[in-house]
Design a protein around this motif. Structure first.
Motif, short mmCIF file in Angstrom:
data_model
loop_
_atom_site.label_atom_id
_atom_site.label_comp_id
_atom_site.label_asym_id
_atom_site.label_seq_id
_atom_site.Cartn_x
_atom_site.Cartn_y
_atom_site.Cartn_z
N PHE A 34 0.85 -1.09 0.00
CA PHE A 34 -0.08 0.05 0.22
C PHE A 34 0.78 1.27 -0.09
O PHE A 34 0.60 2.16 -0.65
CB PHE A 34 -1.11 -0.07 1.24
N ALA A 35 1.84 1.34 1.11
CA ALA A 35 2.71 2.54 0.91
C ALA A 35 3.54 2.86 -0.38
O ALA A 35 3.59 3.91 -0.87
CB ALA A 35 3.96 1.98 2.07
N TYR A 36 3.79 1.73 -1.10
CA TYR A 36 4.56 2.03 -2.31
C TYR A 36 3.67 2.55 -3.48
O TYR A 36 3.84 3.75 -3.89
CB TYR A 36 5.10 0.49 -2.86
N PHE A 37 2.54 2.09 -3.66
CA PHE A 37 1.59 2.32 -4.44
C PHE A 37 1.06 3.92 -4.25
O PHE A 37 0.84 4.67 -4.98
CB PHE A 37 0.44 1.52 -4.97
N ALA A 38 0.59 4.26 -2.90
CA ALA A 38 -0.24 5.35 -2.40
C ALA A 38 1.08 6.29 -2.34
O ALA A 38 0.68 7.37 -2.75
CB ALA A 38 -0.56 5.03 -1.06
N ASN A 39 2.32 6.35 -2.03
CA ASN A 39 3.23 7.27 -2.13
C ASN A 39 3.64 7.23 -3.48
O ASN A 39 3.67 8.87 -3.96
CB ASN A 39 4.45 6.94 -1.36
N ARG A 40 3.71 6.84 -4.35
CA ARG A 40 3.95 6.60 -6.03
C ARG A 40 2.89 7.76 -6.52
O ARG A 40 3.26 8.61 -7.06
CB ARG A 40 4.03 5.45 -6.61
N VAL A 41 1.65 7.45 -6.24
CA VAL A 41 0.64 8.17 -6.88
C VAL A 41 0.21 9.34 -6.02
O VAL A 41 0.16 10.36 -6.82
CB VAL A 41 -0.58 7.22 -7.21
N TRP A 42 -0.04 9.27 -4.97
CA TRP A 42 -0.83 10.44 -4.23
C TRP A 42 0.31 11.36 -3.80
O TRP A 42 0.16 12.67 -3.61
CB TRP A 42 -1.39 9.85 -3.11
N THR A 43 1.39 10.76 -2.95
CA THR A 43 2.48 11.74 -2.44
C THR A 43 3.31 12.29 -3.52
O THR A 43 3.54 13.49 -3.48
CB THR A 43 3.33 10.90 -1.22
N PHE A 44 3.86 11.66 -4.48
CA PHE A 44 4.79 12.23 -5.29
C PHE A 44 4.28 12.16 -6.58
O PHE A 44 5.10 12.60 -7.67
CB PHE A 44 6.15 11.34 -5.18
N GLY A 45 3.07 11.68 -6.99
CA GLY A 45 2.27 12.19 -8.10
C GLY A 45 2.64 11.35 -9.69
O GLY A 45 2.59 11.88 -10.83
N GLN A 46 3.32 10.23 -9.35
CA GLN A 46 3.66 9.54 -10.46
C GLN A 46 2.82 8.34 -10.88
O GLN A 46 2.48 7.47 -10.17
CB GLN A 46 5.24 8.82 -10.14
N GLN A 47 2.02 8.70 -11.91
CA GLN A 47 1.02 8.00 -12.31
C GLN A 47 1.56 6.55 -13.12
O GLN A 47 0.89 5.52 -12.77
CB GLN A 47 -0.05 8.49 -13.32
N ALA A 48 2.60 6.55 -13.73
CA ALA A 48 2.96 5.54 -14.46
C ALA A 48 4.38 5.19 -13.59
O ALA A 48 5.09 5.77 -12.99
CB ALA A 48 3.77 5.85 -15.84
N HIS A 49 4.40 3.60 -13.69
CA HIS A 49 5.32 2.98 -13.05
C HIS A 49 6.85 3.64 -13.60
O HIS A 49 6.97 3.73 -14.84
CB HIS A 49 5.57 1.52 -13.28
N ALA A 50 7.71 3.79 -12.75
CA ALA A 50 9.17 4.42 -13.33
C ALA A 50 10.28 3.06 -13.10
O ALA A 50 10.14 2.52 -12.00
CB ALA A 50 9.67 5.39 -12.21
N PRO A 51 10.68 2.83 -14.14
CA PRO A 51 11.59 1.66 -14.15
C PRO A 51 12.66 1.55 -12.82
O PRO A 51 13.38 2.84 -12.70
CB PRO A 51 12.43 1.70 -15.37
N GLY A 52 12.82 0.65 -12.12
CA GLY A 52 13.75 0.55 -11.13
C GLY A 52 13.23 1.16 -9.64
O GLY A 52 13.84 1.17 -8.51
N SER A 53 11.95 1.77 -9.62
CA SER A 53 11.48 2.18 -8.60
C SER A 53 10.97 1.24 -7.50
O SER A 53 11.22 1.70 -6.27
CB SER A 53 10.14 3.25 -9.01
N VAL A 54 10.62 -0.08 -7.89
CA VAL A 54 10.39 -1.02 -6.82
C VAL A 54 11.77 -1.41 -6.30
O VAL A 54 11.54 -1.42 -4.90
CB VAL A 54 9.72 -2.35 -7.66
N TRP A 55 12.71 -1.66 -6.74
CA TRP A 55 14.00 -2.01 -6.36
C TRP A 55 14.58 -0.89 -5.43
O TRP A 55 15.00 -1.00 -4.38
CB TRP A 55 15.12 -2.40 -7.34
N ARG A 56 14.35 0.39 -5.96
CA ARG A 56 14.73 1.41 -5.01
C ARG A 56 14.03 1.57 -3.64
O ARG A 56 14.43 1.84 -2.59
CB ARG A 56 14.89 2.78 -5.64
N PHE A 57 12.71 1.32 -3.81
CA PHE A 57 11.81 1.45 -2.79
C PHE A 57 12.10 0.38 -1.68
O PHE A 57 12.28 0.20 -0.38
CB PHE A 57 10.42 1.18 -3.12
N ALA A 58 12.61 -0.96 -2.13
CA ALA A 58 12.81 -1.99 -1.40
C ALA A 58 14.30 -1.92 -0.57
O ALA A 58 14.40 -2.06 0.58
CB ALA A 58 12.78 -3.40 -2.13
N LEU A 59 15.13 -1.13 -1.38
CA LEU A 59 16.43 -0.99 -0.87
C LEU A 59 16.14 0.36 0.41
O LEU A 59 16.69 0.25 1.41
CB LEU A 59 17.52 -0.40 -1.85
#
Length: 134
Positions: free
Chosen positions: A49-74
């Protein structure tokens, strides 16, 4: 802009904790999982939930940015480590205080929240050069 992001980040963080807790309690209450597995499932549900909510609502990235999942996990691995280390340090430092555990928890949570916000803004969901120009 940063005030709005910080306010939304705090709301998302609160909802993340609530989702973690409700998932954990629901799985334990229903006896679908033992306590440890239920806690892991709650944490992972909150993290997703935190990944998707922060991506879309907090930081306004509607589309998936390559590498963001790995950066988030790190980032989450680093901030979890920081949380545990700060908590341990505070427990040692404030051992004579009557509310040592609560104080250590609050300080560790505050440190990891600040690191999470900065890491998400500057590392995980950083604006692309084309977005910054427009």
């Amino acid at each position: 802009m940063i005030k709005r992001e910080l306010a939304v980040f705090l709301v998302v963080g609160s909802l993340t904790v609530l989702i973690d807790f409700l998932t954990y309690r629901g799985l334990v209450w229903s006896a679908w999982m033992d306590v440890d597995l239920a806690k892991a499932a709650g944490f992972l549900t909150g993290t997703l939930f935190a990944y998707f909510a922060n991506r879309v609502w907090t930081f306004g990235q509607q589309a998936h940015a390559p590498g963001s999942v790995w950066r988030f996990a790190l980032l989450y691995a680093i901030t979890l480590s920081a949380n545990v280390l700060v908590n341990a340090g505070c427990l040692s430092l404030f051992s004579s205080v009557s509310i040592t555990v609560q104080l250590a928890f609050l300080i560790a949570t505050g440190v990891s929240a600040v690191l999470n916000f900065l890491g998400m803004k500057l590392f995980v969901f950083k604006a692309s050069a084309s977005t910054e120009k427009s």
